[in-house]
Scaffold this active site. Structure first.
Site, PDB file in Angstrom:
ATOM      1  N   GLU A 439      47.084  45.335  41.863  1.00 42.55           N
ATOM      2  CA  GLU A 439      47.113  44.055  42.573  1.00 42.55           C
ATOM      3  C   GLU A 439      48.478  43.383  42.559  1.00 42.55           C
ATOM      4  O   GLU A 439      48.916  42.824  43.568  1.00 42.55           O
ATOM      5  CB  GLU A 439      46.055  43.106  41.986  1.00 42.55           C
ATOM      6  CG  GLU A 439      44.641  43.371  42.464  1.00 42.55           C
ATOM      7  CD  GLU A 439      43.954  44.508  41.718  1.00 42.55           C
ATOM      8  OE1 GLU A 439      42.832  44.886  42.102  1.00 42.55           O
ATOM      9  OE2 GLU A 439      44.555  45.010  40.731  1.00 42.55           O
ATOM     10  N   ASP A 464      38.720  36.892  42.986  1.00 44.21           N
ATOM     11  CA  ASP A 464      38.867  36.978  41.532  1.00 44.21           C
ATOM     12  C   ASP A 464      40.056  37.863  41.141  1.00 44.21           C
ATOM     13  O   ASP A 464      40.754  37.598  40.164  1.00 44.21           O
ATOM     14  CB  ASP A 464      37.599  37.559  40.898  1.00 44.21           C
ATOM     15  CG  ASP A 464      36.335  36.936  41.447  1.00 44.21           C
ATOM     16  OD1 ASP A 464      35.616  36.276  40.683  1.00 44.21           O
ATOM     17  OD2 ASP A 464      36.058  37.113  42.655  1.00 44.21           O
ATOM     18  N   HIS A 508      33.274  38.529  40.171  1.00 46.35           N
ATOM     19  CA  HIS A 508      33.435  38.837  41.590  1.00 46.35           C
ATOM     20  C   HIS A 508      32.951  37.688  42.484  1.00 46.35           C
ATOM     21  O   HIS A 508      32.638  37.912  43.649  1.00 46.35           O
ATOM     22  CB  HIS A 508      32.643  40.105  41.970  1.00 46.35           C
ATOM     23  CG  HIS A 508      33.160  41.369  41.357  1.00 46.35           C
ATOM     24  ND1 HIS A 508      33.038  41.646  40.028  1.00 46.35           N
ATOM     25  CD2 HIS A 508      33.793  42.427  41.924  1.00 46.35           C
ATOM     26  CE1 HIS A 508      33.575  42.836  39.776  1.00 46.35           C
ATOM     27  NE2 HIS A 508      34.042  43.333  40.913  1.00 46.35           N
TER      28      HIS A 508
END
Length: 707
Positions: A439, A464, A508
């Site tokens: 990420e 998230d 999530h």
């Protein structure tokens, strides 16, 4: 892959690879760096430097050897110890000294300082105060070079401390699998801050190249020609399309980590042993030995460098400081028309000025030969939310070849929620780029690409997961324009599927948009209808600022009218979804359809609610809220994000400080998520965030003055 051992280039072979003029220029640049750093230290002791600095003395051979191997148009990313890199690539030492002294004539207009020397037009994409912080942007710039076929090579400098950082591993891996034209240069000066490299890294830095299927080489960083030879081979390899390389330059910083460093972790004898191998003296001696330099010429080169820095200090001393009136000028890129009209600029500052007509973004009108302009009639064709987002991306990609998608599983799989389905087949793997699960690298690559000619749209599977990318989004993309004095842009969009209601539980299902509202430099968009999803996404793509685009997952299947031609919905303009005179309800995203349903129920009780859809959280349209509250006298703000610290508090405070306060007939009410991780149980999950019945109950109390 082969990892070479540390070696010293045979002098005759190294000298013959460069012209006498090039060799003398290298020596002058090394002396210029040394003189700059010595003068910088003097300015610090004289009390003229605000903050600290990180001196490059002793490492001159690394910057000069590496950057000499580059061509004009190539690019670098640098580190907090970046003065040497900036001088080696050709930055004006007068502007650099002025920046160090925080002057308006500085290369970053006094906004950046010692750790953020940059000249994007020249090819320096910026020094960086975050360890390993520039590695993502280097790979993003290399991706731009690859896709735009510029022939550029990007050189990424970082220290030995960065080798233990996740950015190092994520970016080397991504650069390798995509075979990007980037050269990674680790300046191993033996210490991160005080931590010795030999204690922090169990192998040689160069040995780590093998794990990423790229060549790695360790070179003597006190020998400028050895550094040049290794850098030249890596640069040539990258330019030929053979992918990245890793060079470990073994060097030494003579001074402490920063000016506050008392250097208790090393001995004077150790420092003296390295100084005995000084790269400038060593290079001078070699040139004299081979008849390419006389002692008098060497002295003249040193004197010219010192004089240039003396002139730089005089220039900086004579320069004005930035005026406080300029404080807010370069946080965001603004269209030229907006920059000259205070009423238009006011929306960025939370002004209650009305949102008058704004010119269409330049990128939008330049990109689309045919378009429907701003907020056209919706028409009768209906799309789902996910279809509207997909159409916006497809139209942008069709019209602009530099628009790309990047993210996990967005290719053949179509993304975690199927939003990118079909785009891989239509535009191919080069422009719809599946990434590893990395990420921070995704955000960093998007950031670097958005600075260097691409328009990246990065998708995170769940909002998230953006927590793993906060460094690149908050410390890099959000700050780069301001930090560099307004002399660059970062055109990127980050798509974040958010919210609860899917049974995905605590990791999530979060709503983190309020975090980003608190970050200067970011804009936050949160549509509630398919019409706005398309129009706001196209506006975000065109905006030339980093945009956080929050997509509530429950709205992907919601249907609504969407025009076929490209169009925009202006960022910063709210929409009145339902008119009413008793209570104003403000929301964004999923709370808007819930508020509309609650308003329909309350209408049967004789309570008429005005529902305002913010559409964007930053900037937000305070004027529309003020006018509504002046009419209704009551305000309810609802959001799914946690109540504590949620953006509802900002709106409540703004109304309390506005002319609407005098019109209030009841306290302002806020509804928000409970202070709890989203639970898995269906009943508990509903209870954790405001539902239709909660909004209706709160509005009913306001209307009946029961609060």
């Amino acid at each position: 892959m082969t990892t070479h051992t540390l070696e010293t280039t045979p002098p005759s072979a190294a000298l013959s690879a460069l012209s006498p003029e090039a060799l003398l220029k290298m020596l002058y640049t090394m002396q210029l760096i040394r003189a700059f750093e010595e003068a910088a230290e003097q300015q610090y002791f004289a009390g003229k430097v605000h903050g600290t600095m990180h001196l490059y003395i002793g490492q001159e051979a690394s910057a000069v050897g590496c950057i000499t191997a580059l061509q004009p148009g190539d690019q670098i990313t640098s580190t907090h110890r970046g003065h040497g890199h900036a001088i080696a690539i050709g930055q004006d030492v007068r502007e650099m000294m002025a920046e160090l002294l925080a002057k308006r004539t500085g290369v970053c207009r006094g906004f950046g300082g010692s750790m953020h020397m940059a000249d994007v037009k020249l090819g320096n994409l910026g020094a960086n105060g975050i360890v390993a912080g520039g590695m993502g942007s280097a790979v993003g710039a290399a991706l731009s070079a690859h896709l735009l076929k510029t022939g550029r090579v990007v050189m990424c400098f970082f220290g030995d401390g960065a080798v233990s950082n996740g950015n190092f591993h994520e970016t080397l891996n991504m650069a390798s699998i995509w075979k990007l034209p980037v050269v990674f240069v680790c300046e191993n000066n033996q210490y991160a801050m005080s931590m010795p490299a030999k204690q922090a890294i169990p192998v040689r830095v160069a040995d780590r190249a093998a794990a990423y299927a790229m060549p790695g080489e360790q070179v003597d960083g006190m020998d400028v020609l050895a550094v040049y030879r290794a850098a030249k081979a890596a640069v040539d390899r990258a330019r030929a399309g053979q992918g990245p390389s890793l060079i470990e330059v073994v060097t030494y910083r003579y001074k402490g980590h920063s000016r506050s460093d008392k250097q208790v972790y090393r001995s004077k004898e150790e420092v003296q042993a390295w100084q005995a191998r000084d790269p400038i003296a060593r290079f001078e001696a070699l040139l004299i030995e081979h008849g390419l330099l006389t002692r008098a010429q060497a002295d003249d080169i040193r004197n010219r460098a010192v004089k240039a820095i003396e002139e730089a200090v005089a220039f900086a001393d004579a320069s004005p400081e930035p005026d406080p009136s300029e404080l807010l000028n370069e946080v965001y890129y603004e269209e030229p028309a907006n920059r000259t009209d205070p009423a238009m600029r006011g929306i960025m500052l939370g002004s209650p000025a009305p949102f008058n007509g704004r010119p269409l973004p330049t990128w939008f009108t330049r990109t689309f030969a045919q378009h429907a302009g701003s907020e056209p009639p919706p028409g009768e064709r209906e799309l789902t939310g996910s279809e509207a987002i997909r159409e916006a991306m497809a139209q942008a990609m069709e019209a602009a070849p530099n628009v790309i998608l990047i993210g996990e599983d967005i290719g053949k799989y179509g993304g975690a929620f199927g939003v990118t389905l079909g785009l891989y087949d239509r535009f191919g793997p080069e422009r719809v780029r599946d990434t590893p699960i990395s990420e921070n690298a995704i955000a960093g690559v998007a950031f670097g690409a958005g600075m260097t000619g691409l328009v990246p749209i990065a998708e995170f599977q769940f909002q998230d997961f953006v927590t793993l990318a906060m460094e690149q989004l908050v410390l890099q993309a959000a700050k780069v324009r301001y930090m560099f004095g307004g002399r660059t842009i970062c055109q990127m969009v980050v798509r974040l599927p958010a919210g609860s209601g899917t049974g995905a539980a605590a990791q999530h299902s979060e709503s983190l948009e309020s975090w980003f509202v608190n970050v200067p430099g970011l804009k936050v968009v949160m549509p509630s209808t398919p019409y706005d999803m398309k129009g706001l996404l196209l506006a975000a793509i065109a905006d030339q600022n980093p945009i956080i685009f929050v997509e509530n997952k429950l709205l992907y299947k919601a249907k609504g009218p969407v025009p076929e031609l490209p169009y925009i919905v202006p960022i910063g303009k709210a929409a009145v979804r339902r008119a009413g005179q008793h209570v104003t309800i403000v929301g964004a995203g999923i709370t808007v359809p819930r508020a509309l349903e609650a308003a329909a129920q309350l209408a049967g009780e004789g309570i008429e609610c005005e529902v305002i859809d913010l559409r964007t959280l930053k900037p937000y349209d305070l004027h529309t809220i003020v006018q509504s509250v002046k009419k209704t006298g009551r305000l309810l703000v609802a959001h799914e994000a946690p109540l504590i610290g949620g953006y509802g508090a900002e709106i409540a405070a703004a109304i309390a400080q506005s002319e609407a306060f005098a019109y209030l007939e009841a306290p302002i009410l806020r509804l928000g998520g409970a202070d709890v991780p989203i639970p898995y149980n269906r009943t508990l999950e509903r209870a954790a965030t405001p539902q239709v019945e909660d909004i209706a109950a709160a509005a009913r109390k306001l209307a009946r003055l029961q609060v």
